[in-house]
Design an enzyme around this catalytic site. Structure first.
Site, PDB file in Angstrom:
ATOM      1  N   SER A 146       0.882  -1.257  -0.045  1.00 23.93           N
ATOM      2  CA  SER A 146       0.003   0.013  -0.006  1.00 23.93           C
ATOM      3  C   SER A 146       0.882   1.168   0.047  1.00 23.93           C
ATOM      4  CB  SER A 146      -0.965  -0.017   1.257  1.00 23.93           C
ATOM      5  OG  SER A 146      -1.914   1.006   1.106  1.00 23.93           O
ATOM      6  N   ASP A 305      -2.499   6.644  -3.984  1.00 25.28           N
ATOM      7  CA  ASP A 305      -1.264   5.937  -3.215  1.00 25.28           C
ATOM      8  C   ASP A 305      -1.051   4.817  -4.365  1.00 25.28           C
ATOM      9  OD1 ASP A 305      -3.164   4.045  -2.951  1.00 25.28           O
ATOM     10  OD2 ASP A 305      -2.659   3.505  -1.101  1.00 25.28           O
ATOM     11  N   ASP A 307      -0.879   1.577  -4.640  1.00 25.27           N
ATOM     12  CA  ASP A 307      -1.827   0.449  -5.263  1.00 25.27           C
ATOM     13  C   ASP A 307      -3.135   0.953  -5.517  1.00 25.27           C
ATOM     14  OD1 ASP A 307      -2.403   0.653  -2.439  1.00 25.27           O
ATOM     15  OD2 ASP A 307      -3.089  -1.326  -2.345  1.00 25.27           O
ATOM     16  N   ASP A 309      -5.745   2.263  -3.745  1.00 28.29           N
ATOM     17  CA  ASP A 309      -7.022   2.253  -3.151  1.00 28.29           C
ATOM     18  C   ASP A 309      -7.216   3.245  -2.142  1.00 28.29           C
ATOM     19  OD1 ASP A 309      -5.153   1.506  -1.094  1.00 28.29           O
ATOM     20  OD2 ASP A 309      -5.527  -0.162  -0.659  1.00 28.29           O
TER      21      ASP A 309
END
Length: 577
Positions: A146, A305, A307, A309
């Protein structure tokens, strides 16, 4: 085994991966570093595993990845041959070793007779969630850390509904992972052989196209976009991550054409070289976006961000400076706009439900209620929102409308079952166009929202404690608050305590206890006499303990002062511990 024994086991393993062997040799003689690498096994929790890349049982490497994948293979195999045939889809982001880890996971699954679909290019986490549903696989895995620093990577497991595994399923998976006694000897297959046998398959294009088609449902007012889409100036940055292609495709599909990409951050970069932290929660991550915004006079800045999400927004305030919204502000604006448009279009269901987490602003509940909609709090973690969506689909008791958490995660349409930055990115652009047509900015809309619903202000305080000593400090803080807060030894202003570990809410004044209908979690939430609250939660993915604070007043000045007061008191109490 002691950490010394674990280290010796790895050091003496004759077939140790060359890269891992070189890294391990570089630690020789550094007892403190070796202990940190081997004093425990990197824990596979309900959200998967995440940690620094390096050699050892307490690091992310090919062996800890194989152990996680072996556990997932055994979990899927336990569900029968049909589950093995349906298989697992694997996606990955731009981090160090992400693609290598994805292939290692696929080769481990294949060696155990479980089919693996692997994205042949990096893609966001929400597209992995979508792909599980689209490909009808039995499970999914996302290789990502993340928004953690560059030295981290991780593995998140998803169930067949595309949601991160909820505790009941995750506990089964954790059992299989923990049953793998020797991560160094986990069997893997040969990639070419697995491809020829149909136990491994590369995927991408079909998933991309289907995901983009579903994104059309996020659009609330196409006529508005047709009118304003060319005039609205947007700056977008994926912060070196995965969102550039899907976000730009969504803008193009909808009709937003005045888009300016932050070129220095548009390409994937394992080191996130232009930011201190690739996290839109950190205002410094917007530095280059703000520079470009000033050049093109942008109406809206959007950052996602790595990834994709999580998403952050920034707009100009009345002083002419770009102001970054916090997660609660963005969530409140999106929810208000969504429900407002649904009401205009007579599309508000009688049983509509807004879902937020226990540490998310009460503003969302106030907005939902003003439109006659229901709201529900769940534990932190988007899997609990996804779990409720599945429940409502099965029972029909509610219609899901919007799910969000204060940490910049939002879901509008449930074709994905994890937080999805592409969806709110598209809706935020439409929302900005809506207010621009009315002669307002999103900052004006924010002020109007507070004036309408109340000045709900929140803040977050994080303490980072790394390593074994840090973990002990975090446990001490939680234990001390848990033992003493309800007695007044920590805070005499507390009128109620919710302990999600014991599952009980206690009225401090009367001593009465009631049950909390949520899974057990090491979280404490305290309610103060004026309606303010604060919450303590150790992070499940980072070496942090987080303190959340929320207040509500009749004016900006009142809420600002009260927020500062509660924060100062809480910090003083925590630092005493």
């Amino acid at each position: 085994m002691t950490w010394h024994q674990e280290y010796e086991r790895w050091d003496q393993f004759r077939h140790l991966d060359d890269k891992v062997k070189k890294q391990l040799d570089g630690l020789k003689g550094d007892e403190k570093a070796l202990e940190d690498h081997f004093y425990k096994t990197l824990e596979f929790g309900t959200g998967g595993i995440r940690g620094e890349i390096g050699p050892g049982t307490n690091r992310m490497n090919v062996y800890t990845m194989r152990k996680a994948a072996k556990g997932l293979a055994d979990y899927v195999s336990s569900k029968g041959e049909e589950a093995k045939k349906r298989g697992v889809v694997i996606a990955y982001d731009n981090r160090r070793m992400s693609k290598e880890f994805a292939v290692e996971a696929a080769e481990t699954l294949g060696a155990n007779g479980v089919k693996a679909y692997v994205f042949y290019e990096l893609r966001p986490t929400p597209m992995l969630s979508f792909a599980v549903r689209h490909l009808n696989t039995y499970a999914g895995a996302m290789i990502t850390a993340s928004h953690n620093p560059p030295e981290y990577n991780g593995f998140k497991a998803y169930g067949e509904d595309g949601c991160q595994m909820v505790p009941a399923d995750a506990d089964q998976l954790i059992g299989y992972v923990n049953a793998v006694e020797d991560e160094l000897s986990v069997e893997t297959g040969d990639q070419n052989e697995l491809l020829s046998q149909g136990l491994m398959q590369w995927v991408l294009d079909d998933v991309d196209e289907a995901y983009l088609q579903e994104m059309k449902a996020v659009i609330m007012d196409q006529a508005l976009i047709d009118e304003m889409g060319k005039n609205l100036s947007i700056v977008f940055t994926p912060l070196h991550g995965t969102a550039q292609k899907p976000m730009m495709q969504a803008f193009d599909m909808a009709g937003f054409t005045n888009i300016h990409s932050v070129k220095a951050q548009a390409e994937p970069d394992t080191e996130f070289s232009t930011v201190k932290s690739p996290n839109p929660e950190e205002h410094s991550a917007f530095e280059l976006a703000i520079q470009l915004g000033e050049e093109v006079n942008a109406d809206l800045l959007i950052a996602t961000d790595p990834d994709a999400d999580r998403i952050g927004l920034a707009v100009k305030n009345h002083a002419g400076d770009y102001q970054v919204f916090n997660g609660n502000q963005t969530g409140g604006l999106l929810l208000d706009y969504l429900l407002r448009k649904r009401k205009e279009q007579n599309r508000l269901p009688e049983n509509g439900m807004v879902i937020k987490t226990i540490v998310t602003s009460e503003l969302g509940r106030k907005i939902a209620e003003s439109f006659g909609m229901n709201s529900l709090d769940v534990l932190t973690g988007f899997k609990f929102i996804g779990e409720k969506i599945r429940q409502y689909e099965q029972t029909g008791e509610h219609t899901f409308l919007f799910g969000y958490e204060e940490s910049y995660g939002y879901l509008i349409e449930p074709f994905a079952r994890d937080k999805d930055a592409i969806q709110p990115g598209l809706l935020a652009a439409e929302m900005a166009a809506y207010y621009k047509k009315k002669g307002m900015t999103l900052y004006d809309a924010l002020l109007e929202m507070y004036k309408t619903y109340g000045y709900y202000y929140e803040d977050l305080i994080s303490y980072t404690f790394k390593g074994k000593e840090g973990s002990e400090k975090i446990n001490k803080i939680m234990d001390t608050f848990r033992q003493n807060v309800a007695t007044g030894n920590i805070d005499q202003d507390v009128v109620a305590v919710e302990d999600y570990k014991t599952g009980k809410r206690k009225d401090v004044l009367t001593g009465a206890e009631t049950a909390i209908d949520l899974p057990a979690s090491n979280v404490l939430k305290m309610f103060l006499s004026d309606g303010s609250w604060y919450c303590l939660r150790p992070s499940g993915t980072e070496p942090k303990i987080k303190f959340y604070v929320g207040v509500n007043g009749d004016s900006h000045e009142e809420s600002t002062a009260r927020l500062a007061e509660v924060k100062a008191t809480l910090i003083a109490k925590a630092e005493e511990v």
